[in-house]
Design a protein around this motif. Sequence first.
Motif, PDB file in Angstrom:
ATOM      1  N   ASP A 260      34.554   4.167  85.267  1.00 32.90           N
ATOM      2  CA  ASP A 260      33.390   4.617  86.035  1.00 32.90           C
ATOM      3  C   ASP A 260      33.327   6.145  86.059  1.00 32.90           C
ATOM      4  O   ASP A 260      32.251   6.735  85.930  1.00 32.90           O
ATOM      5  N   SER A 261      34.498   6.791  86.206  1.00 32.61           N
ATOM      6  CA  SER A 261      34.538   8.253  86.208  1.00 32.61           C
ATOM      7  C   SER A 261      34.107   8.816  84.861  1.00 32.61           C
ATOM      8  O   SER A 261      33.393   9.816  84.787  1.00 32.61           O
ATOM      9  N   ILE A 262      34.541   8.146  83.788  1.00 36.57           N
ATOM     10  CA  ILE A 262      34.196   8.617  82.443  1.00 36.57           C
ATOM     11  C   ILE A 262      32.723   8.346  82.154  1.00 36.57           C
ATOM     12  O   ILE A 262      32.020   9.185  81.602  1.00 36.57           O
ATOM     13  N   GLY A 263      32.276   7.148  82.518  1.00 37.18           N
ATOM     14  CA  GLY A 263      30.876   6.794  82.291  1.00 37.18           C
ATOM     15  C   GLY A 263      30.681   5.744  81.227  1.00 37.18           C
ATOM     16  O   GLY A 263      29.547   5.315  80.985  1.00 37.18           O
ATOM     17  N   PHE A 264      31.767   5.296  80.596  1.00 32.29           N
ATOM     18  CA  PHE A 264      31.679   4.217  79.609  1.00 32.29           C
ATOM     19  C   PHE A 264      33.092   3.689  79.341  1.00 32.29           C
ATOM     20  O   PHE A 264      34.074   4.392  79.613  1.00 32.29           O
ATOM     21  N   PRO A 265      33.222   2.460  78.799  1.00 35.58           N
ATOM     22  CA  PRO A 265      34.549   1.921  78.459  1.00 35.58           C
ATOM     23  C   PRO A 265      35.084   2.609  77.208  1.00 35.58           C
ATOM     24  O   PRO A 265      34.611   2.384  76.103  1.00 35.58           O
ATOM     25  N   ILE A 266      36.082   3.437  77.378  1.00 37.85           N
ATOM     26  CA  ILE A 266      36.607   4.251  76.279  1.00 37.85           C
ATOM     27  C   ILE A 266      37.734   3.518  75.549  1.00 37.85           C
ATOM     28  O   ILE A 266      38.428   2.683  76.126  1.00 37.85           O
ATOM     29  N   ASP A 267      37.885   3.809  74.253  1.00 40.08           N
ATOM     30  CA  ASP A 267      39.056   3.315  73.526  1.00 40.08           C
ATOM     31  C   ASP A 267      40.315   3.872  74.182  1.00 40.08           C
ATOM     32  O   ASP A 267      40.333   5.037  74.621  1.00 40.08           O
ATOM     33  N   SER A 268      41.351   3.037  74.225  1.00 41.97           N
ATOM     34  CA  SER A 268      42.595   3.497  74.846  1.00 41.97           C
ATOM     35  C   SER A 268      43.793   2.973  74.066  1.00 41.97           C
ATOM     36  O   SER A 268      43.709   1.937  73.386  1.00 41.97           O
ATOM     37  N   ILE A 269      44.898   3.691  74.163  1.00 43.15           N
ATOM     38  CA  ILE A 269      46.161   3.280  73.548  1.00 43.15           C
ATOM     39  C   ILE A 269      47.226   3.296  74.633  1.00 43.15           C
ATOM     40  O   ILE A 269      47.476   4.332  75.261  1.00 43.15           O
ATOM     41  N   GLU A 270      47.849   2.140  74.866  1.00 39.52           N
ATOM     42  CA  GLU A 270      48.957   2.091  75.811  1.00 39.52           C
ATOM     43  C   GLU A 270      50.256   2.401  75.083  1.00 39.52           C
ATOM     44  O   GLU A 270      50.505   1.887  73.985  1.00 39.52           O
ATOM     45  N   THR A 271      51.085   3.235  75.685  1.00 35.18           N
ATOM     46  CA  THR A 271      52.391   3.557  75.114  1.00 35.18           C
ATOM     47  C   THR A 271      53.486   3.196  76.119  1.00 35.18           C
ATOM     48  O   THR A 271      53.225   3.086  77.319  1.00 35.18           O
ATOM     49  N   TYR A 272      54.695   3.010  75.619  1.00 37.32           N
ATOM     50  CA  TYR A 272      55.833   2.669  76.474  1.00 37.32           C
ATOM     51  C   TYR A 272      56.981   3.630  76.169  1.00 37.32           C
ATOM     52  O   TYR A 272      57.968   3.266  75.572  1.00 37.32           O
ATOM     53  N   PRO A 273      56.813   4.897  76.581  1.00 36.35           N
ATOM     54  CA  PRO A 273      57.905   5.850  76.415  1.00 36.35           C
ATOM     55  C   PRO A 273      58.771   5.867  77.669  1.00 36.35           C
ATOM     56  O   PRO A 273      58.293   5.634  78.780  1.00 36.35           O
ATOM     57  N   ALA A 274      60.037   6.124  77.509  1.00 32.29           N
ATOM     58  CA  ALA A 274      60.957   6.289  78.636  1.00 32.29           C
ATOM     59  C   ALA A 274      61.946   7.370  78.251  1.00 32.29           C
ATOM     60  O   ALA A 274      62.108   7.687  77.064  1.00 32.29           O
ATOM     61  N   SER A 275      62.594   7.948  79.225  1.00 33.20           N
ATOM     62  CA  SER A 275      63.614   8.949  78.923  1.00 33.20           C
ATOM     63  C   SER A 275      64.687   8.352  78.019  1.00 33.20           C
ATOM     64  O   SER A 275      65.285   9.044  77.196  1.00 33.20           O
ATOM     65  N   GLU A 276      64.926   7.047  78.166  1.00 34.84           N
ATOM     66  CA  GLU A 276      65.967   6.371  77.384  1.00 34.84           C
ATOM     67  C   GLU A 276      65.545   6.108  75.945  1.00 34.84           C
ATOM     68  O   GLU A 276      66.392   5.796  75.102  1.00 34.84           O
ATOM     69  N   GLY A 277      64.259   6.192  75.646  1.00 37.46           N
ATOM     70  CA  GLY A 277      63.780   5.963  74.294  1.00 37.46           C
ATOM     71  C   GLY A 277      62.323   5.553  74.293  1.00 37.46           C
ATOM     72  O   GLY A 277      61.788   5.106  75.302  1.00 37.46           O
ATOM     73  N   PHE A 278      61.665   5.707  73.155  1.00 36.13           N
ATOM     74  CA  PHE A 278      60.274   5.274  73.000  1.00 36.13           C
ATOM     75  C   PHE A 278      60.323   3.831  72.522  1.00 36.13           C
ATOM     76  O   PHE A 278      60.758   3.548  71.413  1.00 36.13           O
ATOM     77  N   ILE A 279      59.868   2.902  73.351  1.00 34.79           N
ATOM     78  CA  ILE A 279      60.145   1.487  73.150  1.00 34.79           C
ATOM     79  C   ILE A 279      59.039   0.759  72.396  1.00 34.79           C
ATOM     80  O   ILE A 279      59.315  -0.094  71.541  1.00 34.79           O
TER      81      ILE A 279
END
Length: 501
Positions: A260-279
């Motif tokens: 709603d803040s952006i004004g449209f459904p934007i493409d998105s990429i979920e990531t799972y980084p952690a200090s212990e490693g990028f999973i």
Amino acid sequence: MGFKAALSKPFAAIINIQLNKLRKNAVSLQQKTFTGLIQQASETAFGKDHQFAAIKTYDDFKKNVPIRDYEDLRPYIDRVVNGEENIMWPGKPAYLAKTSGTTSGVKYIPISKESMPEHIKAARNALLNYIHETGKTDFVDGSMIFLQGSPILSEKHGIQVGRLSGIVAHHVPQYLQKNRKPSYEINCIEDWEEKVDAIVDETLNEDMRLISGIPPWCQMYFDRLSQKSGEKKIKDIFPNFKLFVYGGVNYEPYRARIEDSIGFPIDSIETYPASEGFIAFQDSQKDKGLLLLADSGIFYEFIPVDEYFDPNPTRIELKDVELNKNYALILNTNAGLWGYSIGDTVKFISKDPYKIMVSGRIKHYISAFGEHVIGEEVEHALLNVAKAEGVDITEFTVAPQVNPPQGQLPYHEWFIEFAGSPKNIAEFSLKVDEALQKKNIYYFDLIKGSILQPLKIMPLKKNAFIDYMRSKGKLGGQNKVPRLANDRKIADELSYYSINE
């Protein structure tokens, strides 16, 4: 199309070939990783203490290396932090990632010269994979903003120390430096609110095309941008904004408000980084699964969540996982973490390729009465009802009320900050309760058996969670509000922000 965008397509095609090898060979890559890790660490103090030289199989490893959390590994980690060499991994770590533990105070997670490049490679590949899948390259030629911690590093016994996002900032490829925001000077601001305001001033007139960060703090940035521009939508401030990259929390509770803040459904990429490693990272816009990175210097183990606190829980490797079953995630890394319980729970939604979803935290659950309600269940119940009712949720957390007013049954208390409130809180509460009963049979039995009464919702004032996090000195950065707790430490403090006060 600019030069960078044009060059990104053939580079993305090359990365896709590499990712396809990962997708098809995850189990064999895990075995190769396992063997390599054991060999490299066999002469360390940890390796000698746990007879790495005698380990030939995963069964050998399980016999020699117990599951440990940070506190259990602390005797070794403290030696690393004190500058000793060859303790958990050859030599000294390149960095110590400083994190705020819920039970351990400040934690120091080692990052080695072998593990650091994996963080950068995974972040890069997530973007290139998106380019290959969609053909969209426009964001490469514009400005990109990464909302992150300060890059200022301190030093402990010859080892650089900082927040993970701040450490990563020192390794951003040169070809991204010119169009990367915020500037180094602004990124160094420690106070989060001051920093966000400075970022707004710096970026308001820029051609921002990619924005990355933890969703609640990105929302704060969007709100400040909108206020500064006369309540404009983000699409009107940044007309070429094309891609949102996020991690750290489940995006779904924030999606409606952010879009709603952006004004449209934007493409998105979920990531799972952690200090212990990028999973893992989301490798397709067609589904929400995260591709497990089986070749990133991490050997993964999994424990069924319902056995996690048993004296001898089942402990399996990647090839033996089952679909749609919650597992506690255990890491063994090329930075020297062994049998390390990261505290997250995941479930596999695919085994061809191996894709996961993060389902919660081991310590973030409610089982005050034996119900063992987890984060995935409360999010599912609340968000489905909210969507059906046209209600927007800003933030929420849940805690048990074990000492209700005299004559009442105990219950789960939900502290919710609404962006758009339901017409009838009582009716909304009952619908959420019914949805949760359908997700959790133990909770259903407790309600039907009159051990618990249906949940109660305490609506909170606008910015209640921001104000709460500010009061704890944890506003911004990688800090997150726990969705669930077995105690009322957070709940009792949030009560002060009730709209009924």
